[in-house]
Design a protein around this motif. Structure first.
Motif, PDB file in Angstrom:
ATOM      1  N   ASP A 162       0.805  -1.232   0.000  1.00 11.43           N
ATOM      2  CA  ASP A 162       0.000   0.000   0.000  1.00 11.43           C
ATOM      3  C   ASP A 162       0.838   1.282   0.000  1.00 11.43           C
ATOM      4  OD1 ASP A 162      -2.388  -1.476   0.018  1.00 11.43           O
ATOM      5  OD2 ASP A 162      -2.335  -1.641   2.200  1.00 11.43           O
ATOM      6  N   ASN A 163       1.793   1.386  -0.903  1.00  8.89           N
ATOM      7  CA  ASN A 163       2.659   2.565  -1.028  1.00  8.89           C
ATOM      8  C   ASN A 163       3.509   2.835   0.208  1.00  8.89           C
ATOM      9  OD1 ASN A 163       2.012   3.294  -3.704  1.00  8.89           O
ATOM     10  ND2 ASN A 163       0.111   4.216  -2.993  1.00  8.89           N
ATOM     11  N   LYS A 164       3.728   1.800   1.009  1.00 17.02           N
ATOM     12  CA  LYS A 164       4.596   1.929   2.180  1.00 17.02           C
ATOM     13  C   LYS A 164       5.737   0.921   2.066  1.00 17.02           C
ATOM     14  CE  LYS A 164       1.087   3.559   5.354  1.00 17.02           C
ATOM     15  NZ  LYS A 164      -0.225   3.144   4.885  1.00 17.02           N
ATOM     16  N   MET A 165       6.934   1.372   2.368  1.00 14.49           N
ATOM     17  CA  MET A 165       8.099   0.513   2.393  1.00 14.49           C
ATOM     18  C   MET A 165       8.509   0.333   3.855  1.00 14.49           C
ATOM     19  SD  MET A 165      11.761   0.928   0.455  1.00 14.49           S
ATOM     20  CE  MET A 165      12.087   2.539   1.178  1.00 14.49           C
ATOM     21  N   TYR A 166       8.703  -0.923   4.246  1.00 16.55           N
ATOM     22  CA  TYR A 166       9.076  -1.280   5.611  1.00 16.55           C
ATOM     23  C   TYR A 166      10.496  -1.830   5.579  1.00 16.55           C
ATOM     24  CZ  TYR A 166       4.029  -1.127   6.328  1.00 16.55           C
ATOM     25  OH  TYR A 166       2.712  -0.736   6.383  1.00 16.55           O
ATOM     26  N   VAL A 167      11.360  -1.312   6.453  1.00 18.12           N
ATOM     27  CA  VAL A 167      12.759  -1.722   6.476  1.00 18.12           C
ATOM     28  C   VAL A 167      13.144  -2.088   7.906  1.00 18.12           C
ATOM     29  CG1 VAL A 167      15.132  -1.021   5.981  1.00 18.12           C
ATOM     30  CG2 VAL A 167      13.256  -0.069   4.631  1.00 18.12           C
ATOM     31  N   THR A 168      13.764  -3.259   8.085  1.00 13.15           N
ATOM     32  CA  THR A 168      14.299  -3.569   9.412  1.00 13.15           C
ATOM     33  C   THR A 168      15.671  -2.919   9.545  1.00 13.15           C
ATOM     34  OG1 THR A 168      15.157  -5.688   8.619  1.00 13.15           O
ATOM     35  CG2 THR A 168      13.038  -5.722   9.767  1.00 13.15           C
ATOM     36  N   ASP A 169      15.917  -2.331  10.689  1.00 11.11           N
ATOM     37  CA  ASP A 169      17.181  -1.688  11.028  1.00 11.11           C
ATOM     38  C   ASP A 169      17.857  -2.586  12.069  1.00 11.11           C
ATOM     39  OD1 ASP A 169      19.251  -0.089  11.937  1.00 11.11           O
ATOM     40  OD2 ASP A 169      17.997   1.676  12.273  1.00 11.11           O
TER      41      ASP A 169
ATOM     42  N   VAL B 243       5.322  -8.402   4.701  1.00 14.68           N
ATOM     43  CA  VAL B 243       4.222  -7.468   4.886  1.00 14.68           C
ATOM     44  C   VAL B 243       3.017  -7.937   4.083  1.00 14.68           C
ATOM     45  CG1 VAL B 243       3.501  -5.066   4.645  1.00 14.68           C
ATOM     46  CG2 VAL B 243       5.893  -5.595   5.138  1.00 14.68           C
ATOM     47  N   SER B 244       1.853  -7.940   4.724  1.00 13.34           N
ATOM     48  CA  SER B 244       0.586  -8.191   4.027  1.00 13.34           C
ATOM     49  C   SER B 244      -0.257  -6.927   4.164  1.00 13.34           C
ATOM     50  CB  SER B 244      -0.128  -9.404   4.628  1.00 13.34           C
ATOM     51  OG  SER B 244      -0.652  -9.093   5.901  1.00 13.34           O
ATOM     52  N   ALA B 245      -1.494  -6.979   3.734  1.00 10.33           N
ATOM     53  CA  ALA B 245      -2.365  -5.801   3.809  1.00 10.33           C
ATOM     54  C   ALA B 245      -2.615  -5.348   5.242  1.00 10.33           C
ATOM     55  CB  ALA B 245      -3.687  -6.081   3.113  1.00 10.33           C
ATOM     56  N   SER B 246      -2.592  -6.273   6.203  1.00 10.68           N
ATOM     57  CA  SER B 246      -2.932  -5.901   7.571  1.00 10.68           C
ATOM     58  C   SER B 246      -1.897  -6.298   8.619  1.00 10.68           C
ATOM     59  CB  SER B 246      -4.274  -6.518   7.958  1.00 10.68           C
ATOM     60  OG  SER B 246      -4.179  -7.926   7.906  1.00 10.68           O
ATOM     61  N   LYS B 247      -0.881  -7.063   8.253  1.00  8.76           N
ATOM     62  CA  LYS B 247       0.113  -7.549   9.225  1.00  8.76           C
ATOM     63  C   LYS B 247       1.541  -7.323   8.741  1.00  8.76           C
ATOM     64  CE  LYS B 247      -2.915  -9.612  11.942  1.00  8.76           C
ATOM     65  NZ  LYS B 247      -3.180  -9.248  13.286  1.00  8.76           N
ATOM     66  N   ILE B 248       2.429  -7.180   9.706  1.00 11.45           N
ATOM     67  CA  ILE B 248       3.863  -7.090   9.454  1.00 11.45           C
ATOM     68  C   ILE B 248       4.509  -8.205  10.256  1.00 11.45           C
ATOM     69  CG2 ILE B 248       5.918  -5.629   9.652  1.00 11.45           C
ATOM     70  CD1 ILE B 248       3.855  -3.250   9.917  1.00 11.45           C
ATOM     71  N   TYR B 249       5.329  -9.001   9.603  1.00 17.27           N
ATOM     72  CA  TYR B 249       6.017 -10.120  10.253  1.00 17.27           C
ATOM     73  C   TYR B 249       7.507  -9.839  10.236  1.00 17.27           C
ATOM     74  CZ  TYR B 249       1.524 -12.239   9.210  1.00 17.27           C
ATOM     75  OH  TYR B 249       0.183 -12.504   9.120  1.00 17.27           O
ATOM     76  N   ILE B 250       8.131  -9.873  11.414  1.00 18.09           N
ATOM     77  CA  ILE B 250       9.550  -9.571  11.517  1.00 18.09           C
ATOM     78  C   ILE B 250      10.285 -10.744  12.142  1.00 18.09           C
ATOM     79  CG2 ILE B 250      11.278  -8.066  12.584  1.00 18.09           C
ATOM     80  CD1 ILE B 250       9.263  -5.792  12.362  1.00 18.09           C
ATOM     81  N   ALA B 251      11.349 -11.175  11.474  1.00 18.11           N
ATOM     82  CA  ALA B 251      12.223 -12.212  12.013  1.00 18.11           C
ATOM     83  C   ALA B 251      13.106 -11.562  13.071  1.00 18.11           C
ATOM     84  CB  ALA B 251      13.065 -12.833  10.902  1.00 18.11           C
ATOM     85  N   ASN B 252      12.759 -11.797  14.325  1.00 18.21           N
ATOM     86  CA  ASN B 252      13.437 -11.224  15.476  1.00 18.21           C
ATOM     87  C   ASN B 252      14.572 -12.196  15.840  1.00 18.21           C
ATOM     88  OD1 ASN B 252      14.091  -9.973  17.904  1.00 18.21           O
ATOM     89  ND2 ASN B 252      11.958  -9.707  18.515  1.00 18.21           N
TER      90      ASN B 252
END
Length: 77
Positions: free
Chosen positions: A10-17, A57-66
């Motif tokens: 949805d026009n958003k980029m998610y980046v793990t730092d 990333v899906s439409a409603s969830k963000i999954y992060i490998a911690n």
């Protein structure tokens, strides 16, 4: 800052730092990425990360490998 994973929805980029133990969100709908938010912090508890790597990333969830907490965290986007 050491980027790890990259996700898009949805026009958003998610980046793990990885080195700052967080995720960063950018609006990429315009000519240049615009910072929206960041979430997460160093720690072991819910909402905390230790060296987050991959991200999905899906439409409603963000999954992060911690990575160092040995779990996958689920966030609401």
């Amino acid at each position: 800052t050491l980027p790890g994973g990259l996700g898009y929805s949805d026009n958003k980029m998610y980046v793990t730092d990885i080195t700052n133990h967080r995720a960063i969100v950018f609006d990429v709908s315009g000519d240049a990425p615009k910072f929206i938010a960041q979430f997460g912090e160093l720690g072991f508890d819910k909402g905390q990360m230790r060296y987050p790597a991959g991200i999905g990333v899906s439409a409603s969830k963000i999954y992060i490998a911690n990575r160092e907490n040995e779990r996958i965290d689920t966030w609401t986007s």
